[in-house]
Design a protein around this motif. Structure first.
Motif, PDB file in Angstrom:
ATOM      1  N   LYS A  56       0.763  -1.303  -0.013  1.00 29.55           N
ATOM      2  CA  LYS A  56      -0.063   0.144  -0.053  1.00 29.55           C
ATOM      3  C   LYS A  56       0.924   1.449  -0.173  1.00 29.55           C
ATOM      4  CE  LYS A  56      -3.928  -2.163   0.263  1.00 29.55           C
ATOM      5  NZ  LYS A  56      -4.837  -2.288  -0.821  1.00 29.55           N
ATOM      6  N   PHE A  57       2.087   1.249   0.813  1.00 33.30           N
ATOM      7  CA  PHE A  57       2.692   2.391   0.751  1.00 33.30           C
ATOM      8  C   PHE A  57       3.513   2.537  -0.295  1.00 33.30           C
ATOM      9  CE2 PHE A  57       1.794   2.724   5.467  1.00 33.30           C
ATOM     10  CZ  PHE A  57       1.502   4.156   5.449  1.00 33.30           C
ATOM     11  N   GLU A  58       3.955   1.553  -1.310  1.00 34.71           N
ATOM     12  CA  GLU A  58       4.504   1.730  -2.468  1.00 34.71           C
ATOM     13  C   GLU A  58       3.618   2.586  -3.419  1.00 34.71           C
ATOM     14  OE1 GLU A  58       5.603  -2.188  -4.039  1.00 34.71           O
ATOM     15  OE2 GLU A  58       7.147  -2.451  -2.403  1.00 34.71           O
ATOM     16  N   ARG A  59       2.470   2.128  -3.352  1.00 38.24           N
ATOM     17  CA  ARG A  59       1.304   2.828  -4.287  1.00 38.24           C
ATOM     18  C   ARG A  59       1.412   4.464  -3.804  1.00 38.24           C
ATOM     19  NH1 ARG A  59      -4.871   1.825  -2.802  1.00 38.24           N
ATOM     20  NH2 ARG A  59      -4.453   3.987  -2.007  1.00 38.24           N
ATOM     21  N   LEU A  60       1.303   4.385  -2.247  1.00 38.46           N
ATOM     22  CA  LEU A  60       1.483   5.805  -1.926  1.00 38.46           C
ATOM     23  C   LEU A  60       2.521   6.696  -2.476  1.00 38.46           C
ATOM     24  CD1 LEU A  60      -0.401   7.750  -0.188  1.00 38.46           C
ATOM     25  CD2 LEU A  60       1.240   7.108   1.770  1.00 38.46           C
ATOM     26  N   GLU A  61       3.749   5.964  -2.560  1.00 42.82           N
ATOM     27  CA  GLU A  61       4.888   6.494  -3.090  1.00 42.82           C
ATOM     28  C   GLU A  61       5.047   7.076  -4.437  1.00 42.82           C
ATOM     29  OE1 GLU A  61       9.479   6.106  -1.335  1.00 42.82           O
ATOM     30  OE2 GLU A  61       8.370   4.235  -2.263  1.00 42.82           O
ATOM     31  N   ARG A  62       4.196   6.380  -5.044  1.00 41.91           N
ATOM     32  CA  ARG A  62       4.031   6.724  -6.578  1.00 41.91           C
ATOM     33  C   ARG A  62       3.587   8.018  -6.669  1.00 41.91           C
ATOM     34  NH1 ARG A  62       0.704   2.099  -8.520  1.00 41.91           N
ATOM     35  NH2 ARG A  62       1.700   0.478  -7.436  1.00 41.91           N
ATOM     36  N   HIS A  63       2.506   8.492  -5.905  1.00 43.54           N
ATOM     37  CA  HIS A  63       2.183   9.803  -6.044  1.00 43.54           C
ATOM     38  C   HIS A  63       3.101  10.849  -5.523  1.00 43.54           C
ATOM     39  CE1 HIS A  63      -2.252   9.087  -6.603  1.00 43.54           C
ATOM     40  NE2 HIS A  63      -1.796   7.933  -6.320  1.00 43.54           N
ATOM     41  N   PHE A  64       3.747  10.414  -4.510  1.00 41.42           N
ATOM     42  CA  PHE A  64       4.738  11.580  -4.030  1.00 41.42           C
ATOM     43  C   PHE A  64       5.962  10.621  -3.353  1.00 41.42           C
ATOM     44  CE2 PHE A  64       5.749  14.762  -0.404  1.00 41.42           C
ATOM     45  CZ  PHE A  64       5.746  15.787  -1.122  1.00 41.42           C
ATOM     46  N   ASP A  65       6.954  11.013  -4.145  1.00 41.34           N
ATOM     47  CA  ASP A  65       8.340  10.387  -3.603  1.00 41.34           C
ATOM     48  C   ASP A  65       9.156  10.778  -2.731  1.00 41.34           C
ATOM     49  OD1 ASP A  65       9.138  12.294  -5.243  1.00 41.34           O
ATOM     50  OD2 ASP A  65      10.133  11.328  -6.643  1.00 41.34           O
ATOM     51  N   ASN A  66       8.536  11.804  -2.150  1.00 41.68           N
ATOM     52  CA  ASN A  66       9.514  12.596  -0.819  1.00 41.68           C
ATOM     53  C   ASN A  66       9.060  12.085   0.480  1.00 41.68           C
ATOM     54  OD1 ASN A  66      10.512  14.143  -3.210  1.00 41.68           O
ATOM     55  ND2 ASN A  66       9.803  16.185  -2.323  1.00 41.68           N
ATOM     56  N   VAL A  67       8.488  10.957   0.541  1.00 42.14           N
ATOM     57  CA  VAL A  67       7.862  10.328   1.789  1.00 42.14           C
ATOM     58  C   VAL A  67       9.412   9.892   2.488  1.00 42.14           C
ATOM     59  CG1 VAL A  67       6.919   8.491   3.037  1.00 42.14           C
ATOM     60  CG2 VAL A  67       5.784   9.534   1.080  1.00 42.14           C
ATOM     61  N   ILE A  68       9.637  10.442   3.774  1.00 38.24           N
ATOM     62  CA  ILE A  68      10.946  10.089   4.148  1.00 38.24           C
ATOM     63  C   ILE A  68      10.755   8.797   5.378  1.00 38.24           C
ATOM     64  CG2 ILE A  68      12.509  11.099   5.888  1.00 38.24           C
ATOM     65  CD1 ILE A  68      11.737  13.875   4.863  1.00 38.24           C
ATOM     66  N   ASP A  69       9.729   8.732   6.218  1.00 41.96           N
ATOM     67  CA  ASP A  69       9.580   8.232   7.187  1.00 41.96           C
ATOM     68  C   ASP A  69       7.985   7.865   7.389  1.00 41.96           C
ATOM     69  OD1 ASP A  69      10.654   6.569   9.675  1.00 41.96           O
ATOM     70  OD2 ASP A  69       9.868   8.052  10.840  1.00 41.96           O
ATOM     71  N   VAL A  70       7.813   6.671   7.784  1.00 41.20           N
ATOM     72  CA  VAL A  70       6.390   6.189   8.026  1.00 41.20           C
ATOM     73  C   VAL A  70       6.239   5.443   9.281  1.00 41.20           C
ATOM     74  CG1 VAL A  70       4.456   4.793   7.125  1.00 41.20           C
ATOM     75  CG2 VAL A  70       6.097   5.983   5.556  1.00 41.20           C
ATOM     76  N   HIS A  71       5.358   5.749  10.164  1.00 37.63           N
ATOM     77  CA  HIS A  71       5.162   4.850  11.490  1.00 37.63           C
ATOM     78  C   HIS A  71       3.673   4.553  11.468  1.00 37.63           C
ATOM     79  CE1 HIS A  71       5.317   4.473  16.148  1.00 37.63           C
ATOM     80  NE2 HIS A  71       5.486   3.179  15.285  1.00 37.63           N
ATOM     81  N   VAL A  72       3.533   3.064  11.259  1.00 34.27           N
ATOM     82  CA  VAL A  72       2.214   2.609  11.321  1.00 34.27           C
ATOM     83  C   VAL A  72       2.102   1.706  12.568  1.00 34.27           C
ATOM     84  CG1 VAL A  72       0.543   0.795  10.070  1.00 34.27           C
ATOM     85  CG2 VAL A  72       2.354   2.199   8.742  1.00 34.27           C
ATOM     86  N   VAL A  73       0.716   2.013  13.233  1.00 35.34           N
ATOM     87  CA  VAL A  73       0.377   1.332  14.636  1.00 35.34           C
ATOM     88  C   VAL A  73      -1.017   0.695  14.220  1.00 35.34           C
ATOM     89  CG1 VAL A  73      -0.243   1.728  16.717  1.00 35.34           C
ATOM     90  CG2 VAL A  73       1.213   3.172  15.757  1.00 35.34           C
ATOM     91  N   LEU A  74      -1.091  -0.499  14.441  1.00 36.64           N
ATOM     92  CA  LEU A  74      -2.238  -1.400  14.207  1.00 36.64           C
ATOM     93  C   LEU A  74      -2.485  -1.926  15.758  1.00 36.64           C
ATOM     94  CD1 LEU A  74      -1.137  -3.825  10.996  1.00 36.64           C
ATOM     95  CD2 LEU A  74      -2.072  -1.611  11.224  1.00 36.64           C
ATOM     96  N   THR A  75      -4.049  -1.627  15.812  1.00 36.30           N
ATOM     97  CA  THR A  75      -4.428  -1.755  17.208  1.00 36.30           C
ATOM     98  C   THR A  75      -5.681  -2.533  17.018  1.00 36.30           C
ATOM     99  OG1 THR A  75      -3.711   0.177  17.838  1.00 36.30           O
ATOM    100  CG2 THR A  75      -5.115  -0.474  19.330  1.00 36.30           C
ATOM    101  N   VAL A  76      -6.009  -3.481  18.115  1.00 41.43           N
ATOM    102  CA  VAL A  76      -7.264  -4.047  18.287  1.00 41.43           C
ATOM    103  C   VAL A  76      -7.648  -3.832  19.718  1.00 41.43           C
ATOM    104  CG1 VAL A  76      -8.210  -6.540  18.592  1.00 41.43           C
ATOM    105  CG2 VAL A  76      -6.287  -5.957  16.830  1.00 41.43           C
ATOM    106  N   GLU A  77      -9.067  -3.313  19.554  1.00 43.43           N
ATOM    107  CA  GLU A  77      -9.665  -2.998  20.730  1.00 43.43           C
ATOM    108  C   GLU A  77     -11.043  -3.576  20.740  1.00 43.43           C
ATOM    109  OE1 GLU A  77      -9.795   1.397  20.584  1.00 43.43           O
ATOM    110  OE2 GLU A  77      -7.570   1.522  21.176  1.00 43.43           O
TER     111      GLU A  77
END
Length: 107
Positions: A23-44
């Motif tokens: 998914k983030f590869e797809r996002l990077e196609r739109h804008f290649d200046n993405v430096i850092d990504v932090h993803v948090v997955l939570t189950v509540e």
């Protein structure tokens, strides 16, 4: 692009990591200046929540989404990020275009 994935009350499987990377590869196609990504997955309880903060050329963009299905939550979060990244990119482009036309107008 560095992607950090954290899980709260959820096991981070290879399948989850792979889908996030895709998914983030797809996002990077739109804008290649993405430096850092932090993803948090939570189950509540019954809610699966995905949230991400990305660092793009000096700005932070944050999005989160909840769903009963983790993959749907990730998709929704990526869609929100995608819209925000495109908006950020347009702001940068519009700013430079306005600046350029203003200079030509003054000369």
């Amino acid at each position: 692009m560095q992607i950090n994935v954290t899980g709260h009350h959820v096991e981070l499987t290879d399948a989850l990591r792979n889908i996030i990377n895709e998914k983030f590869e797809r996002l990077e196609r739109h804008f290649d200046n993405v430096i850092d990504v932090h993803v948090v997955l939570t189950v509540e309880k019954l809610q699966q929540k995905a949230e991400a903060t990305i660092l793009v050329s000096g700005n932070r963009i944050h999005a989160e989404a909840s769903n009963t299905d983790m993959y749907a939550a990730i998709d929704a979060m990526i869609d929100k990020l995608d819209r925000q990244v495109v908006k950020h990119k347009e702001k940068l482009k519009d700013h430079h275009r306005a600046e350029g036309s203003h200079r030509n107008h003054l000369e």
